[in-house]
Design a protein around this motif. Sequence first.
Motif, short mmCIF file in Angstrom:
data_model
loop_
_atom_site.label_atom_id
_atom_site.label_comp_id
_atom_site.label_asym_id
_atom_site.label_seq_id
_atom_site.Cartn_x
_atom_site.Cartn_y
_atom_site.Cartn_z
N ASP A 65 48.84 33.85 39.40
CA ASP A 65 49.20 35.23 39.67
C ASP A 65 49.10 36.02 38.38
O ASP A 65 49.08 35.46 37.29
CB ASP A 65 50.63 35.31 40.22
N LYS A 66 49.08 37.34 38.53
CA LYS A 66 49.01 38.16 37.31
C LYS A 66 50.32 38.07 36.54
O LYS A 66 51.37 37.75 37.12
CB LYS A 66 48.65 39.60 37.64
N VAL A 67 50.23 38.32 35.27
CA VAL A 67 51.41 38.28 34.40
C VAL A 67 52.11 39.64 34.52
O VAL A 67 51.51 40.68 34.23
CB VAL A 67 51.02 38.01 32.93
N ASP A 68 53.37 39.61 34.98
CA ASP A 68 54.13 40.85 35.11
C ASP A 68 54.80 41.19 33.79
O ASP A 68 55.39 40.33 33.14
CB ASP A 68 55.19 40.72 36.20
N ILE A 69 54.72 42.44 33.43
CA ILE A 69 55.35 42.92 32.20
C ILE A 69 56.63 43.64 32.63
O ILE A 69 56.58 44.70 33.24
CB ILE A 69 54.42 43.87 31.43
N VAL A 70 57.77 43.02 32.31
CA VAL A 70 59.06 43.56 32.74
C VAL A 70 59.67 44.45 31.65
O VAL A 70 60.08 45.57 31.90
CB VAL A 70 60.03 42.42 33.12
N GLU A 71 59.73 43.95 30.46
CA GLU A 71 60.38 44.67 29.35
C GLU A 71 59.34 45.11 28.34
O GLU A 71 58.69 44.30 27.69
CB GLU A 71 61.40 43.75 28.67
N ASP A 72 59.20 46.42 28.19
CA ASP A 72 58.24 46.94 27.22
C ASP A 72 58.70 46.78 25.78
O ASP A 72 57.88 46.81 24.86
CB ASP A 72 57.97 48.43 27.49
N GLU A 73 59.99 46.58 25.56
CA GLU A 73 60.52 46.47 24.20
C GLU A 73 59.97 45.24 23.48
O GLU A 73 59.91 45.19 22.26
CB GLU A 73 62.06 46.40 24.19
N LYS A 74 59.63 44.20 24.25
CA LYS A 74 59.12 42.96 23.64
C LYS A 74 57.75 43.17 22.98
O LYS A 74 57.33 42.37 22.17
CB LYS A 74 58.98 41.86 24.69
N ASN A 88 46.85 42.14 29.53
CA ASN A 88 46.03 43.07 30.32
C ASN A 88 44.64 42.52 30.58
O ASN A 88 44.10 42.66 31.68
CB ASN A 88 45.96 44.43 29.62
N LYS A 89 44.05 41.86 29.57
CA LYS A 89 42.73 41.24 29.77
C LYS A 89 42.78 40.18 30.86
O LYS A 89 41.92 40.15 31.74
CB LYS A 89 42.24 40.60 28.46
N LEU A 90 43.78 39.30 30.77
CA LEU A 90 43.91 38.23 31.76
C LEU A 90 44.14 38.82 33.15
O LEU A 90 43.51 38.39 34.12
CB LEU A 90 45.05 37.28 31.40
N ASN A 91 45.02 39.81 33.25
CA ASN A 91 45.29 40.43 34.55
C ASN A 91 44.05 41.07 35.15
O ASN A 91 43.80 40.96 36.35
CB ASN A 91 46.42 41.45 34.44
N ASN A 92 43.25 41.74 34.32
CA ASN A 92 42.02 42.37 34.81
C ASN A 92 41.01 41.33 35.30
O ASN A 92 40.37 41.53 36.34
CB ASN A 92 41.39 43.24 33.72
N VAL A 93 40.88 40.24 34.57
CA VAL A 93 39.95 39.18 34.97
C VAL A 93 40.41 38.55 36.29
O VAL A 93 39.61 38.34 37.21
CB VAL A 93 39.79 38.12 33.87
N LEU A 94 41.70 38.26 36.39
CA LEU A 94 42.23 37.66 37.63
C LEU A 94 42.05 38.60 38.81
O LEU A 94 41.67 38.16 39.91
CB LEU A 94 43.71 37.29 37.45
N VAL A 125 29.97 28.46 38.56
CA VAL A 125 30.49 29.78 38.22
C VAL A 125 29.35 30.79 38.18
O VAL A 125 28.36 30.59 37.46
CB VAL A 125 31.20 29.75 36.85
N PRO A 126 29.45 31.90 38.94
CA PRO A 126 28.41 32.93 38.89
C PRO A 126 28.36 33.62 37.52
O PRO A 126 29.38 33.72 36.83
CB PRO A 126 28.85 33.93 39.97
N GLU A 127 27.19 34.08 37.14
CA GLU A 127 27.01 34.75 35.85
C GLU A 127 27.86 36.01 35.74
O GLU A 127 28.36 36.33 34.67
CB GLU A 127 25.54 35.10 35.63
N SER A 128 28.03 36.74 36.84
CA SER A 128 28.82 37.96 36.79
C SER A 128 30.27 37.66 36.41
O SER A 128 30.92 38.45 35.71
CB SER A 128 28.77 38.70 38.13
N TRP A 129 30.79 36.53 36.85
CA TRP A 129 32.16 36.13 36.49
C TRP A 129 32.24 35.81 35.00
O TRP A 129 33.20 36.18 34.33
CB TRP A 129 32.60 34.91 37.29
N LYS A 130 31.23 35.11 34.51
CA LYS A 130 31.21 34.78 33.08
C LYS A 130 31.14 36.04 32.24
O LYS A 130 31.82 36.17 31.23
CB LYS A 130 30.02 33.87 32.76
N ASP A 131 30.27 36.97 32.68
CA ASP A 131 30.11 38.22 31.93
C ASP A 131 31.42 39.01 31.91
O ASP A 131 31.81 39.54 30.87
CB ASP A 131 28.99 39.07 32.54
N TYR A 132 32.07 39.12 33.05
CA TYR A 132 33.30 39.92 33.12
C TYR A 132 34.43 39.28 32.33
O TYR A 132 35.19 39.97 31.66
CB TYR A 132 33.73 40.13 34.58
#
Length: 167
Positions: A65-74, A88-94, A125-132
């Motif tokens: 699942d995507k990583v939820d960001i609960v506390e911005d202070e961290k 954010n990178k991981l969440n976008n890829v997922l 793995v499709p090339e589009s996935w690797k590229d993204y």
Amino acid sequence: QQISMTPSTHVLQMNLEMSMPILNWNLSRWISIPFIKYNKADSGKKVDNQIALAKLDNFLILLPDKVDIVEDEKFEGVNGLILLNEINKLNNVLLYLKRSLGVMKSDVKEGIISSEASLVINGVVPESWKDYSGYYCTTVTNIFATQFIQRHAMLMKWIKEDEFPRV
């Protein structure tokens, strides 16, 4: 005089009664060779839709699942911004992978198997996935998913323990 690869019954000096079935068999074999080649080429592309859906579902289940960001202070300071950027990178890829798999699943339900879906069904793995994702180290879908599982676990550990690598 040389004997051909598929000798006729006349060369073998067979009588007419015995030779006709063999002659017909050789002739039919010779005529059918091009069609057998086409049949073999098409037979590899036939995929059972239920099996294809199951394989796509299995890969979808592997993804975390995507990583939820609960506390911005961290995420203050340079280290916090770097960690936030990685999350954010991981969440976008997922999100991209899950949307792509969703499109593939809906197409397979309609009986359409795209080239990318065919690759994923066959474990590639499709090339589009690797590229993204920017991850080119493997072509095997399970290893590809494992990389994101490990990255997700590492980021979650850093967030929970509030200790992440310092720059």
